[in-house]
Design an enzyme around this catalytic site. Structure first.
Site, short mmCIF file in Angstrom:
data_model
loop_
_atom_site.label_atom_id
_atom_site.label_comp_id
_atom_site.label_asym_id
_atom_site.label_seq_id
_atom_site.Cartn_x
_atom_site.Cartn_y
_atom_site.Cartn_z
N SER A 186 101.06 26.51 -77.10
CA SER A 186 101.21 25.24 -77.93
C SER A 186 101.00 25.93 -79.43
O SER A 186 101.64 25.18 -80.47
CB SER A 186 99.84 24.53 -77.85
OG SER A 186 100.00 23.82 -76.39
N HIS A 443 78.59 11.89 -96.22
CA HIS A 443 79.86 11.09 -96.47
C HIS A 443 80.58 11.42 -98.06
O HIS A 443 79.55 11.63 -98.71
CB HIS A 443 79.26 9.84 -96.63
CG HIS A 443 80.21 8.75 -97.13
ND1 HIS A 443 81.22 8.18 -96.04
CD2 HIS A 443 80.70 7.98 -97.84
CE1 HIS A 443 82.24 7.17 -96.35
NE2 HIS A 443 81.81 7.20 -97.90
#
Ligand SMILES: Cc1cc2nc3c(=O)[nH]c(=O)nc-3n(C[C@H](O)[C@H](O)[C@H](O)COP(=O)(O)OP(=O)(O)OC[C@H]3O[C@@H](n4cnc5c(N)ncnc54)[C@H](O)[C@@H]3O)c2cc1C
Length: 464
Positions: A186, A443
């Site tokens: 892959s 965040h």
């Protein structure tokens, strides 16, 4: 007279060189025998040079996506020879780094092929000629593995490539068939596709990346297809025909047989252990399916001989090899290391999008009798992923419904190979959903998807 050591390690890959460093740290007189390049497959022909190539293909992709970020550039092009040269340079730099580490740790390095030569003895030869005879209390075999070759489809350096040729091509082929969609297949399929080649990925199992969670496989299948890759699953290459400058693969899928023509076929159909010419004959060392059988601490059936890394079987991963090295050496030194929990070894595939996982898939957890709670969070619900322009991804978490134990985590998307370690630590610390929910995630970061997936498993997801 034989050179004498406490420990001699055969093979200088991430299993062998880490074993040598740890042995030296613990005060043992240590030698290492390597017949090719320090750093083994990982640094020279595996993990590292492929990541250098994949970095180039990511950049190529990004350069062709400039408009989305408000940029414009004309005449974007690359020099493929330079891309390959950079990858080889990175490999060379790291191999030289291992040489330095051996020196720093006072490990004596022998350049040659090591072979058991009776109890506590190792013979080293170079080009068939004797280099040294080594006597050691402990001999650690870390000779690694190589590509599995299907009969009739042996790599020829021109039309059929193993990973070595796929890493060092003279030019970018236009059309490529990749046979095998595990991590190696892959990654090469993704690299060549993103460099502009036409790629067909063929997988004999019913889905690509077959060891991953089925939802993650399906996600990557869709993403690859969207990028223009052709994928055939449940498909077997029955045979090949070689032309002067092309190869035809005869592929059977769903009862239909078709001919696929390409410039080159990359064979990525598995791994076999390097057990040959190691002097195992006449010892009590057992070999099963080309790999040496050991206990959890690297002990083989032969007293004083140990085996670690790819040589001992799957998962064929560098960090598994290095961790086994530490465990084996510490056990030899009379310390009491913990045995490794295979389910705590993360697996990463650095295709685009990246894939990373640790622990049980949902299907396997159910097979083992767990009642499960499953959480999912898509990257489209994550501010940082959107700001980065990479909103394609998914985090799936699998918990034991009764105990809250994190059984497995499965991720696809940008930088998930860097993030999976969060769940790796959680599993090592035997964390439950409660601790993961209580953890404060910064965040804006893509890692918030990890928190949200856990929250989702318990009906508390915020941002979808
Ligand atoms: C294309 C590719 C990409 C990969 N990508 C990743 C990845 O991203 N992440 C990851 O974790 N793993 C990856 N791997 C797997 C990783 O390379 C292996 O798991 C790792 O190298 C195993 O380490 P090892 O020390 O057991 O063996 P090896 O790295 O194979 O080292 C064994 C060494 O022993 C030497 N040797 C063999 N026999 C003898 C002998 N008789 N005497 C002396 N020396 C001998 C060999 O020359 C070799 O240097 C990749 C592999 C490939 C092929």
């Amino acid at each position: 007279m034989a050179d004498s050591f406490d420990i001699v390690v055969v093979g200088g890959g991430p299993g062998g060189y880490v074993a040598a460093i740890r042995a030296s740290q613990l005060g043992m007189k240590t030698a290492l025998v390597e017949r090719e390049n320090l750093g083994g497959i990982c640094l020279n022909w595996g993990c590292i040079p492929t990541k250098a190539l994949l970095r180039a293909s990511e950049i190529n992709h990004l350069l062709h996506s400039l408009d989305a970020y408000g940029f414009a550039a004309d005449n974007i092009r690359f020099d493929f020879a330079k891309v390959i040269k950079r990858s080889r340079g990175v490999a060379g730099q790291l191999s030289a780094g291992v040489k330095h580490l051996m020196k720093k740790n006072k490990v004596t390095v022998y350049d040659g092929h090591g072979k058991l030569a009776g109890p506590g003895k190792l013979a080293v030869t170079k080009d068939g000629k004797p280099v040294a005879e080594i006597a050691a209390k402990h001999i650690v075999l870390a000779t690694g593995a190589r590509a599995r070759v299907l009969p009739g489809m042996e790599p020829d350096g021109k039309l059929i490539w193993s990973y070595r040729e796929a890493m060092t091509p003279a030019a970018l082929p236009k059309k490529i068939i990749v046979m095998g969609s595990g991590a190696i297949g892959s990654e090469f399929a993704s690299f060549y596709l993103n460099m502009g080649a036409e790629v067909t990925l063929i997988e004999v199992m019913d889905r690509i990346l077959p060891v991953e969670d089925a939802e993650i496989s399906a996600f990557v299948h869709k993403a690859f297809t969207k990028q223009g890759m052709k994928i055939l699953t449940g498909a077997r290459v029955q045979g090949i025909r070689k032309g002067a400058d092309s190869i035809t693969a005869v592929v059977e899928a769903g009862g239909k047989v078709q001919d696929l023509v390409a410039d080159v076929l990359i064979s990525a159909v598995g791994i076999v252990g390097n057990v040959e010419d190691l002097g195992l004959e006449g010892t009590k060392i057992k070999v099963e399916k080309t790999h040496i059988v050991t206990d959890a601490f690297g002990n083989t059936g032969e007293s004083g001989v140990y085996a670690i890394g790819d040589l001992t079987g799957p998962p064929w991963l560098a960090h598994k090899a290095s961790h086994e090295a530490i465990i084996c050496i510490e056990a030899i030194a009379g310390k009491h290391p913990h045995a490794m929990d295979v389910l705590n070894i993360p697996g990463c595939t650095y295709c685009r999008p990246q894939v990373a996982s640790v622990g049980l898939t949902e299907a396997r957890a159910k097979e083992l009798g767990h009642e499960v709670k499953v959480g999912r969070f898509p990257f489209i619900g994550n501010g940082k992923a959107i700001a980065m322009g990479e909103p394609e991804g998914l985090v799936k978490t699998v918990f034991d419904a009764k105990t809250g134990e994190l059984l497995g985590a499965h991720m696809v998307g940008p930088e998930v190979t860097e993030m999976i370690q969060g769940y790796g630590i959680a599993r090592t610390l035997e964390s439950t959903e409660a601790e993961l929910m209580h953890t404060v995630f910064p965040h804006p970061t893509v890692s918030e998807t990890m928190h949200e997936s856990v929250l989702d498993a318990y009906g508390r997801v915020i941002h979808i």
